[in-house]
Design a protein around this motif. Structure first.
Motif, PDB file in Angstrom:
ATOM      1  N   ILE A 247       1.075  -1.109  -0.030  1.00  0.00           N
ATOM      2  CA  ILE A 247      -0.018   0.002  -0.050  1.00  0.00           C
ATOM      3  C   ILE A 247       0.836   1.166  -0.119  1.00  0.00           C
ATOM      4  CG2 ILE A 247      -1.794   1.372   1.195  1.00  0.00           C
ATOM      5  CD1 ILE A 247      -2.955  -1.318   2.435  1.00  0.00           C
TER       6      ILE A 247
ATOM      7  N   CYS B 135      -2.753   0.372  -4.248  1.00  0.00           N
ATOM      8  CA  CYS B 135      -2.330  -1.146  -3.672  1.00  0.00           C
ATOM      9  C   CYS B 135      -1.691  -1.849  -4.831  1.00  0.00           C
ATOM     10  CB  CYS B 135      -3.693  -1.651  -3.311  1.00  0.00           C
ATOM     11  SG  CYS B 135      -3.177  -3.432  -2.482  1.00  0.00           S
TER      12      CYS B 135
ATOM     13  N   LEU C  56      -7.676  -6.801  -6.452  1.00  0.00           N
ATOM     14  CA  LEU C  56      -7.301  -6.041  -5.059  1.00  0.00           C
ATOM     15  C   LEU C  56      -8.858  -5.538  -4.591  1.00  0.00           C
ATOM     16  CD1 LEU C  56      -3.789  -4.754  -6.262  1.00  0.00           C
ATOM     17  CD2 LEU C  56      -4.283  -7.011  -4.881  1.00  0.00           C
TER      18      LEU C  56
ATOM     19  N   TRP D  96     -10.345  -2.979  -1.294  1.00  0.00           N
ATOM     20  CA  TRP D  96     -10.241  -1.927  -0.402  1.00  0.00           C
ATOM     21  C   TRP D  96     -11.303  -2.157   0.703  1.00  0.00           C
ATOM     22  CZ3 TRP D  96      -5.966   0.860  -0.230  1.00  0.00           C
ATOM     23  CH2 TRP D  96      -5.136   0.997  -1.581  1.00  0.00           C
TER      24      TRP D  96
ATOM     25  N   GLU E  49      -2.379  -3.659  -9.894  1.00  0.00           N
ATOM     26  CA  GLU E  49      -2.359  -2.497  -8.877  1.00  0.00           C
ATOM     27  C   GLU E  49      -3.899  -1.839  -8.956  1.00  0.00           C
ATOM     28  OE1 GLU E  49       0.115   0.500 -10.187  1.00  0.00           O
ATOM     29  OE2 GLU E  49      -1.084   1.176 -12.164  1.00  0.00           O
TER      30      GLU E  49
ATOM     31  N   CYS F 168      -5.804  -3.632   2.205  1.00  0.00           N
ATOM     32  CA  CYS F 168      -6.053  -4.059   0.555  1.00  0.00           C
ATOM     33  C   CYS F 168      -5.844  -5.622   0.819  1.00  0.00           C
ATOM     34  CB  CYS F 168      -4.805  -3.344  -0.092  1.00  0.00           C
ATOM     35  SG  CYS F 168      -5.006  -3.963  -1.896  1.00  0.00           S
TER      36      CYS F 168
ATOM     37  N   LYS G 258      -3.007  -6.652   3.318  1.00  0.00           N
ATOM     38  CA  LYS G 258      -2.267  -5.500   3.867  1.00  0.00           C
ATOM     39  C   LYS G 258      -2.886  -4.684   4.787  1.00  0.00           C
ATOM     40  CE  LYS G 258       1.765  -3.154   4.346  1.00  0.00           C
ATOM     41  NZ  LYS G 258       2.995  -3.833   5.271  1.00  0.00           N
TER      42      LYS G 258
END
Length: 830
Positions: A131, A147, A160, A162, A186, A204, A217
Motif C-alpha cells: 500500500i 495497492c 485487489l 479496499w 495494481e 488492501c 495488507k
C-alpha cells in the motif's frame, strides 16, 4: 535487462529481472530480443531452469523447460514467442515452490550463442500487497492510495479490494500490467479523509474469486486535523437571573495536540477568558446568548459548535413596532409588542390613547380594515412566568384616507356654445392628508396644471364629459359633468338614396341631405344647383331623370347656432351615345394625296367604348377608333361617310358627311397629256388605216390583173384571218400588186359613240358616213366613257375581211358599247 557477450556479437534481451508467484498460480515471462551489430538470424531457442555452464564441453546443462527443436516433455510449459516478431515469451502453469530459481534463455545462430537470465520466486501462499500512501494525510484534502502486487498472469487472475474501517470501498482504477520491464497488478483508491478517519484501519486484500481471500495488507491512517471541540455546561444551560453556571471547553480530537490557550466568545464577541473553563456567577439577563470556544494546533484553529445560555427573567424593554406608521384607510394594519423576556411572554395588554383595549391579549394587534376612528397612540404591557414588565413607549398610528365629496362646478353662463370659454371648479369636503393636486379628465384639460379651477378656451363642439380628481395619498374622482355644448350641424353630406348604383337616364332618383349630429336637433334643409338656390326640404326627387339634370348639387342644414353646407355632389346621368356627327379636318373638300382626319363626335356617359365607320356604299371600314385618317386621300375615296358609337348603354349613329376629293394640278397635267396622246394615237391609226386601204386596193388590182392575161404584177400571200362573213365580199386568199391601181382613193371613217352615252366628250354632232362601198376601207375610231384606255379585242363576231376596226375603250366602265355590223375595229390600249 541482462546482456551477455559470448562473441563479438551481442543480443539485447528485454524481460523482467524478477518474477513473483505462489504455488498453484502461473508465471508469464514477457520477452523480446534484438540482434546488435550483426546480420545473423537466431535459429534456435532453449529455456533452462537453473542452467550450469560446463567449461570442458562449452555448453550449458540444466532442466530444459522449452526447446524449439525438440518436443517439450514439460506439459506446464508453453512458448508464447514468435521468431519473426522477435518475441521469446514463455508461460509456466501451474508453478510449484520448486520452480523457484534462475531461468536462462539460450539464443543461438549458425555461428554464435547468447544467454539471458530471469529470477523466479515462488512461495507457498500469496504474498501481501504493498500500500502506497502519500507522505501526509490532511483532513478534507483528496488523496490517491495505491495497492500493488508484483504478480499478473491471465491463467490465474486476482483482484485487489479496499476496506476502510471495515467497510468496503470501490476502487477507481484497477490495472493488470504485463510488460518486459515489469509485471504487476495494481488498484487505486481516491478519497477525501476527514478527522474521524484518524487512527482508522485501511486494508488492501488479494482475492482470486469473490469467495477466496489470498492475502491482506493493513495500514493505520494518520490524518492531520485541527482541534475538534465541544462545550459542556454545569449544572445546565438554563439559569435564573442572578444564578451561576460553568462552561467547559472539551477537546475531542486534535492531531497534533492543542498548543496555547483557549478562546471564548459570546455572540461572536470575545470574552476575556483564556482558560479551559468559563464560570459565570450572578448571571443577569444580558449574559444570555450563544457561547463557543476555540483552540489552535499546527494545522490551524478548531471551533466548537455554539451553545445557547438561557437566562430566565421578566419582560424588559417593551416597545410597539412600528413606532410610527401611516396607513391608508381600509388596509390591513398589524402592531407588534416587542420585548426581551425569558421565557417568552404568555400574555399582553394593549392601550389606545392610554385606554385599555378589551379582549386584546396577543402579541400582535391586527386591524383587517382600519378606519379613521382607529388613529391614535398605542402602547403594550408583557407578562411571563418570571413576572410582569413595564408599559412600553407609545407608538402613533395615522389612518389616512382620500378626499371625500369631490364635485365639479360649472362657473360659466349657460347654455354653452361651441367656441365659448368655460370655467370649471373642483371642490371636496374632507381629506387626510390635505389635497396636494388636482387632475382633470379628459387629458385635454390636464395642460392647465394642478389647480382647482380651470378655464377651457374655445370649447369644441364634441367636448367630452368633464371630471376632476382631488389627490393626496391617492385620488378621489368626482362624478362626470356633461357640458352640453350647442353647435351647428356636423358632417353634412349628400346620400344617394335611390338607385343604389349608377344613375341612368330615365331612372327614378332620390338625393338625401344627411348630417351626423346637431345641437339643438331642430334643423332646416335647402338645396342649390350649380351654386343657385334650387329646392327646400331634405330630399331631391326625380321620377325620370334626364342627362340635362346632371349638375353640381349641394345641401345646407341650418339650426339656431348656424348653418353647415355639404360638399358639392356631382350628379352624373349615364345615357347611350347621342348627337353623333362627323367632322372633317381640314374640310369636306380636299385635294388628292393630302391627309384627311374624320372625327366621330358624340355626347355619351359613360364614354364610348368603340367606334364603327361606314362609307357611302354602306360598307364597314376596318377602323374602330374615334378618328378615321385617310392618307394619302384619293379621288375615288370621295363620298359620304358616317360613324356609329357604342357604350354599355347602347349605340348611336351619326348622319352622313360628304367628302369631295379633287384632282391635283399634277394629275390634271397627266390626264391632259394622256388625252393629247390619245388624239395622236387616233390620228396614227387613221393614217395606218388609210395606208392599209391603199395596200388592199393594190392587192385587189393585182388579183384582177392576174385574172387577165398579159398583165404583169407581184403576188403575195396574206395571212388568213377569221372574219365575219360579208354579203358582197368574195373570199380572197391571195393579193396582187398592180401599180396601175394606186390612183384609187381609200377612206377612213372616224366614228364616235352616241353622245347620250358619254356627254363628257368634245364631239357636238355625229359623223355622217357615205354608203359603204365594197372598194373602200374604213377605219372606225370608237371612244367610250372614261379617261383610261386599253388595247383589247372587242367581244364581237369575227371581223369582216373587208373592214378594219379601231376601238377606244375607257377603263372603269362596266361594259362596252354595242359593236356595229359591217365595221372593223382597231383596238387601242392606253
Amino acid at each position: 535487462m541482462s546482456l551477455l557477450h559470448l562473441s563479438f556479437l551481442a543480443v539485447d534481451v528485454r524481460r523482467p529481472e524478477v518474477l513473483y508467484a505462489w504455488e498453484g498460480t502461473c508465471v508469464q515471462i514477457p520477452c523480446t530480443y534484438k540482434i546488435i551489430n550483426s546480420i545473423q538470424t537466431p535459429n534456435h531457442f532453449i529455456w533452462y531452469h537453473n542452467p550450469q555452464y560446463d567449461n570442458k564441453e562449452e555448453r550449458f546443462h540444466g532442466t530444459v523447460l522449452f526447446d524449439m527443436f525438440k518436443s517439450s516433455k514439460n506439459e506446464r510449459t508453453q512458448f508464447l514467442g514468435e521468431l519473426s516478431k522477435e518475441d521469446c515469451s514463455l508461460l509456466l502453469h501451474p508453478v510449484q515452490v520448486s520452480d523457484s530459481g534462475k531461468l536462462g534463455l539460450r539464443i543461438m545462430t549458425q555461428e554464435d550463442k547468447w544467454i539471458a537470465y530471469v529470477q523466479l520466486n515462488i512461495t507457498e501462499s500469496a504474498p501481501q500487497p504493498h500500500i502506497q500512501l502519500p507522505p501526509r494525510l490532511q483532513e478534507l484534502q483528496e488523496v490517491t492510495v495505491t495497492c500493488c502486487l508484483n504478480y499478473s498472469c491471465p491463467g490465474y487472475p486476482v483482484s485487489l479490494l479496499w476496506f476502510l474501517d471495515g467497510q468496503k470501498v470501490p476502487a477507481q482504477v484497477e490495472n493488470s500490467i504485463v510488460q518486459t520491464e515489469k509485471v504487476l497488478t495494481e488498484s487505486k483508491f481516491r478519497f477525501r479523509p476527514s478527522w474521524t478517519h484518524h487512527g482508522k484501519k485501511l486494508s488492501c486484500q488479494v482475492w482470486h474469486t469473490d469467495e477466496q481471500r489470498l492475502s491482506e495488507k493493513i495500514v493505520w491512517l494518520d490524518v492531520k486535523h485541527t482541534p475538534k471541540i465541544t462545550i459542556e455546561a454545569s449544572p445546565h444551560l438554563e439559569v435564573k437571573e442572578e444564578g451561576s453556571v460553568t462552561l467547559r471547553c472539551m477537546v475531542r480530537s486534535s492531531n497534533p495536540k492543542v498548543q496555547g490557550s483557549f478562546l471564548w466568545f459570546k455572540d461572536k464577541e470575545n470574552v476575556q477568558n483564556q482558560d479551559e473553563i468559563l464560570t459565570l456567577s450572578e448571571v443577569n439577563w444580558q449574559q444570555a446568548g450563544n457561547y463557543h470556544c476555540e483552540a489552535d494546533n499546527e494545522m490551524g484553529r478548531g471551533r466548537s459548535e455554539p451553545v445557547h445560555l438561557q437566562v430566565l427573567y421578566s419582560p424588559k424593554l417593551s416597545r410597539v413596532l412600528p413606532a410610527d406608521i401611516s396607513v391608508r384607510e381600509n388596509r390591513t394594519v398589524e402592531l407588534m409588542c416587542a420585548t426581551v423576556a425569558s421565557p417568552p411572554p404568555t400574555s399582553y395588554t394593549w392601550y389606545q390613547d392610554e385606554k385599555l383595549l378589551l379582549g386584546e391579549t396577543k402579541q400582535n394587534l391586527s386591524f383587517q380594515g382600519v378606519n379613521r376612528q382607529q388613529s391614535g397612540l398605542y402602547s403594550c404591557l408583557a407578562e411571563n412566568s418570571e413576572g410582569q414588565g413595564k408599559v412600553s413607549e407609545r407608538a402613533r398610528l395615522d389612518v389616512q384616507y382620500p378626499p371625500t365629496g369631490v364635485t365639479v362646478i360649472i362657473s360659466s353662463q349657460m347654455p354653452i356654445r361651441e367656441g365659448d370659454s368655460v370655467t370649471l371648479s373642483c371642490s371636496y369636503k374632507q381629506s387626510n392628508p390635505a389635497v396636494k393636486s388636482y387632475l382633470w379628465r379628459p387629458q385635454l384639460f390636464q395642460k392647465v396644471g394642478y389647480s382647482a379651477n380651470v378655464t377651457i378656451q374655445s370649447i369644441p363642439w364634441n367636448a367630452e364629459s368633464v371630471t376632476c380628481s382631488a389627490c393626496n395619498i391617492e385620488c378621489s374622482q368626482a362624478a362626470p359633468v356633461y357640458l352640453d355644448v350647442q353647435y351647428a350641424p356636423r358632417d353634412v353630406k349628400i346620400i344617394l338614396a335611390t338607385p343604389k348604383s349608377d344613375i341612368r337616364s330615365g331612372d327614378q332618383v332620390q338625393l338625401r341631405c344627411d348630417f351626423s349630429s346637431s345641437r339643438p336637433r331642430n334643423v332646416h334643409y335647402s338645396w342649390t344647383q350649380n351654386g343657385k338656390h334650387f329646392h327646400e326640404g331634405r330630399d331631391l326627387n326625380w321620377s325620370s331623370i334626364s342627362p340635362e339634370d346632371s349638375a353640381l348639387y349641394s345641401c345646407s342644414v341650418t339650426n339656431s347656432i348656424g348653418q353647415t353646407k355639404s360638399q358639392e355632389w356631382d350628379l352624373k346621368v349615364q345615357y347611350a351615345p347621342r348627337h353623333l356627327r362627323v367632322s372633317i379636318v381640314p374640310g369636306d373638300v380636299v385635294m388628292e394625296k393630302t391627309s384627311v382626319i374624320l372625327t366621330c363626335e358624340a355626347d355619351a356617359n359613360p364614354a364610348i367604348d368603340f367606334y364603327t365607320w361606314f362609307d357611302w356604299k354602306g360598307q364597314k371600314i376596318d377602323k374602330y377608333g374615334q378618328k378615321l385618317t385617310l392618307w394619302p386621300v384619293m379621288t375615288h375615296q370621295s363620298g359620304a361617310y358616317w360613324c356609329q358609337g357604342t357604350n354599355k348603354l347602347g349605340t348611336g349613329k351619326s348622319g352622313p358627311a360628304t367628302l369631295t376629293v379633287y384632282y391635283s394640278p399634277e394629275t390634271i397635267g397627266k390626264r391632259t397629256a394622256l388625252g393629247f396622246g390619245v388624239c395622236l394615237a387616233v390620228l396614227f391609226l387613221v393614217l395606218m388605216g388609210f395606208q392599209f386601204v391603199r395596200c388592199w386596193k393594190k392587192i385587189r388590182r393585182e388579183e384582177d390583173i392576174q385574172d387577165r392575161p398579159g398583165i404583169q404584177g407581184s403576188f403575195f400571200i396574206r395571212k388568213k384571218k377569221t372574219r365575219r362573213p360579208h354579203a358582197t365580199a368574195a373570199p380572197q386568199s391571195l393579193g396582187y400588186y398592180n401599180p396601175a391601181l394606186e390612183g384609187r382613193i381609200d377612206y377612213a371613217t372616224l366614228q364616235f359613240p352616241d353622245r347620250a352615252l358619254s356627254p363628257r366628250y368634245l364631239e357636238t354632232s355625229p359623223v355622217s358616213l357615205q354608203t359603204e362601198d365594197q372598194s373602200v376601207t374604213y377605219s372606225v375610231l370608237q371612244k367610250p366613257h372614261g379617261g383610261d384606255y386599253e388595247n383589247v379585242m372587242p367581244q364581237a363576231p369575227p371581223e369582216d375581211e373587208g373592214l378594219h376596226y379601231s376601238e377606244l375603250i375607257h377603263f372603269g366602265e362596266p361594259g362596252r358599247h354595242p359593236v356595229q355590223e359591217g365595221v372593223e375595229y382597231v383596238t387601242l390600249k392606253h
